[in-house]
Design an enzyme around this catalytic site. Structure first.
Site, PDB file in Angstrom:
ATOM      1  N   SER A  22     -25.911  51.918 106.285  1.00  0.00           N
ATOM      2  CA  SER A  22     -24.961  50.810 106.337  1.00  0.00           C
ATOM      3  C   SER A  22     -23.708  51.226 107.094  1.00  0.00           C
ATOM      4  CB  SER A  22     -24.586  50.389 104.915  1.00  0.00           C
ATOM      5  OG  SER A  22     -23.671  49.316 104.943  1.00  0.00           O
ATOM      6  N   HIS A  68     -22.830  41.953  95.015  1.00  0.00           N
ATOM      7  CA  HIS A  68     -22.719  42.336  96.423  1.00  0.00           C
ATOM      8  C   HIS A  68     -22.638  41.173  97.410  1.00  0.00           C
ATOM      9  CE1 HIS A  68     -22.638  45.065  99.657  1.00  0.00           C
ATOM     10  NE2 HIS A  68     -23.612  45.874  99.323  1.00  0.00           N
ATOM     11  N   TYR A  85     -32.283  53.048 106.947  1.00  0.00           N
ATOM     12  CA  TYR A  85     -31.146  52.131 107.036  1.00  0.00           C
ATOM     13  C   TYR A  85     -29.885  52.885 106.647  1.00  0.00           C
ATOM     14  CZ  TYR A  85     -28.362  47.892 105.807  1.00  0.00           C
ATOM     15  OH  TYR A  85     -27.411  46.900 105.721  1.00  0.00           O
TER      16      TYR A  85
END
Length: 664
Positions: free
Chosen positions: A496, A380, A494
């Site tokens: 993204s 990533h 969270y």
């Protein structure tokens, strides 16, 4: 091209003289395929791939007062009244004192680096300095929808076509003829000849502005080169992203063994389909037992431990093998297992497996199972889902509509091709001990992981639009409501969000736990009889409206997370006391994301997911399709129960659906 035409004529003459007519037809057909431009490239866009890159707008640095306001708003559903008052004091202090100087220095640094974004350097640094192991912690996965024709799901056929289409994508990108990635506000603009003519004729320095006039937004493509010939190398303290564009081979892994397969010839042409298929067939049919020293499992280690072990590997004579892996175009993993209908087995296979037939450091690893499931596990640090999704969508479209190798071609394959070379690591006692130890550690770690999934077929994107709500907002509300059913609390969340509309943009955090979602969850879980279904529906719609606003802000680089992260990074290079805003426990708390969520929804994608980012949290990869919604949930058993949460999540979807479909 002339050399290949002469080569074709040579083969034809030579083979005819030998009377090998059948072989001639097959061989000359394949050689001609290699000569053909249509075989070598996935597409030939008239607009160069990187045409818009030079004129992309730069990622904006938000105003300090806006960041402070957004940060406080995100803290409201998470803090008590007393805690919020303290945090507000620290924020106001930051806004009028330390933050002013840090903002000034960030702006000055950004001005000195016009070629990139303000987040690029600290974001890469964050990834590469983290010493946690890659699988589960960082590497996500995506799995493609199986082919409708079962014959094309045969492992050999699927793997061959994936290799060829990946190479066609790569060559199109490297030759600057891959279609630029553009977000069209009006989808019909994508086929508008006037749009393409105007933007193509504009100089690259101004091309983005021309696209903008058509309400089309070119996206950053600076990450795409990292898809191929790259790897993350473990180094003490900070890893390195390595690239070697000279590699003309791929690495094929099976049962923990490594094979180097040349897939481009000396002139950079993609080898014929039968040549590539013959190589893969040889590997699939080789009588192998599981490798007793599966070096790939070492890539599951803590990064400092792996850096030291790899250094020793190189010192005892394995540098050439390591270099072959690092410089390979990509890794093709052939797994000797059947998934069948076991969805959780599918998730585990692509998320982590047992680590013995993987090389998690490679930027992308294509994985094909015995029964033809195909997908990707990717490192990533080098980039984000936008580039990976485009790559997967394009190669899936290519293998579906334009497969270069068919099941009928198998009967024409040779027994052995010289372009396959088995790579064997030299292993001493130290390495064998490390391998044995890491196999046990990784098995234990994977055993701690709880995985489950849910698919809700009652409604999807289409019906959400009929309800007048955002499908993504409904998903995020359901995640909050599911946790309320389980633990009765709001938690840091969270989501993204890509900022690829800007030069070297990465991601921004959309803080989907809001006062509106908290209020709605409290009403729905407490079953307040004074609230009518109409009022509850309006409350859900209000959640959607707030979510849409936050989403637009995040996409435009107007969140607060990356800005505060960059300001904190600036402070770390000063000799001044740590600002109170960063000392505040509330700052650590909001960055301890109990719910970490991300979606890469597309009809080509069967499923996708990632591991939890904190020990007591959930990793949620979700999909939004026209007629259904779904999620893959991961957690660690010692702290959370994914199966229990999934049941609560199903209840949340049912509750939301009941409210939205209520009629008097």
């Amino acid at each position: 091209m002339l050399s290949f035409m002469l080569k074709c004529n040579y083969y034809k003459k030579n083979l005819i003289n030998q009377g090998k007519v059948k072989l001639l037809l097959r061989t000359s057909r394949n050689i001609c395929i290699k000569c053909e431009e249509e075989y070598q490239y996935m597409e030939r866009s008239k607009t160069p791939t990187m045409h818009f890159q030079l004129s992309l707008p730069r990622l904006p640095i938000p105003k300090l007062e806006n960041t402070c306001r957004r940060y406080l708003n995100a803290q409201r559903p998470l803090l008590s009244k007393e805690q919020l008052e303290k945090t507000a004091t620290y924020v106001n202090q930051f806004l009028t004192k330390e933050g002013v100087q840090l903002q000034k220095e960030l702006i000055e640094k950004d001005a000195r680096n016009q070629h990139t974004s303000y987040i690029t350097e600290p974001w890469f640094d964050m990834y590469l300095r983290d010493r946690k192991s890659l699988p589960i912690n960082y590497n996500p996965f995506l799995v493609l929808e199986p082919a409708s024709n079962a014959k094309y799901n045969m492992q050999l056929v699927k793997a061959t076509n994936l290799v060829i289409s990946s190479l066609r994508f790569m060559k199109s990108f490297k030759e600057n003829i891959l279609r630029p990635e553009i977000f069209f506000l009006k989808p019909e603009t994508s086929t508008d000849k006037i749009f393409h003519t105007v933007t193509r004729l504009l100089p690259p320095r101004f091309s983005w502005y021309g696209a903008y006039l058509f309400k089309a937004f070119p996206l950053d493509m600076s990450q795409y080169h990292n898809l191929f010939n790259t790897a993350r190398l473990p180094r003490p303290e900070k890893d390195e992203i390595y690239e070697n564009i000279s590699g003309k081979h791929i690495i094929v892994m099976r049962k923990g063994h490594f094979y180097c397969v040349d897939v481009l010839d000396e002139n950079g042409y993609i080898e014929e389909p039968n040549v590539i298929a013959t190589c893969l067939k040889y590997i699939l049919e080789e009588n192998l037992s599981d490798n007793e020293s599966p070096i790939g499992v070492l890539t599951t280690s803590n990064r400092d431990l792996w850096a030291n072990t790899r250094m020793h590997l190189a010192q005892i004579g394995n540098q050439e093998v390591l270099q072959k892996i690092d410089s390979a175009i990509f890794v093709m993993i052939l797994d000797d297992l059947h998934i069948g209908t076991d969805y959780n087995k599918l998730i585990r296979t692509y998320l982590h497996s047992d680590g013995t037939n993987r090389w998690f450091d490679k930027s992308i690893s294509l994985i094909v199972t015995k029964d033809g499931f195909a997908g990707i596990n990717f490192e990533h640090s080098w980039g984000d889902g936008v580039a990976v999704l485009r790559f997967l969508k394009d190669i899936n479209d290519d293998i579906t509509k334009n497969p270069k190798f068919s099941p009928d071609d198998i009967q024409h394959l040779e027994k052995r091709i010289s372009t396959v070379k088995k790579l064997d690591f030299l292993v001493d006692d130290k390495i064998q001990t490390a391998v044995n130890s890491q196999k046990i550690k990784f098995e234990e770690r994977c055993g701690e992981l709880s995985i489950d999934h849910m698919i809700f077929n009652e409604f999807g994107k289409n019906q959400c639009k009929q309800f007048g709500v955002s499908p993504d907002a409904i998903m995020q509300l359901a995640f909050q409501l599911g946790l309320y059913y389980q633990t009765n609390c709001a938690v840091p969340t969270y989501e993204s969000c890509s900022t690829a509309a800007f030069k070297h943009g990465r991601t921004e955090t959309l803080r989907s736990c809001t006062m509106e979602t908290k209020t709605t969850c409290e009403i729905m879980t407490q079953k307040n009889k004074n609230i009518s279904m109409t009022e509850l529906k309006n409350s859900i719609i209000n959640c959607s409206n707030v979510h849409n606003k936050l989403s637009k802000e995040a996409v435009m680089g107007q969140g607060f997370d990356r800005h505060l992260f960059a300001l904190k990074n600036i402070w770390e290079y000063t000799n001044t006391p740590k600002p109170a805003i960063f000392e505040d426990p509330a700052y650590d708390n909001i960055n301890h994301n109990i719910l970490s969520t991300s979606t890469l929804s597309d009809p080509a994608i069967h499923c996708g997911g990632f591991g939890p980012v904190v020990n007591n949290g959930y990793g949620i990869g979700y999909m939004i399709q026209d007629e259904r919604l779904g999620a893959i949930v991961t957690s660690y058993k010692s702290n959370c129960n994914s199966t229990e949460y999934v049941k609560c999540l199903e209840k949340a979807f049912e509750s939301i659906y009941q409210v939205m479909t209520y009629e008097k």
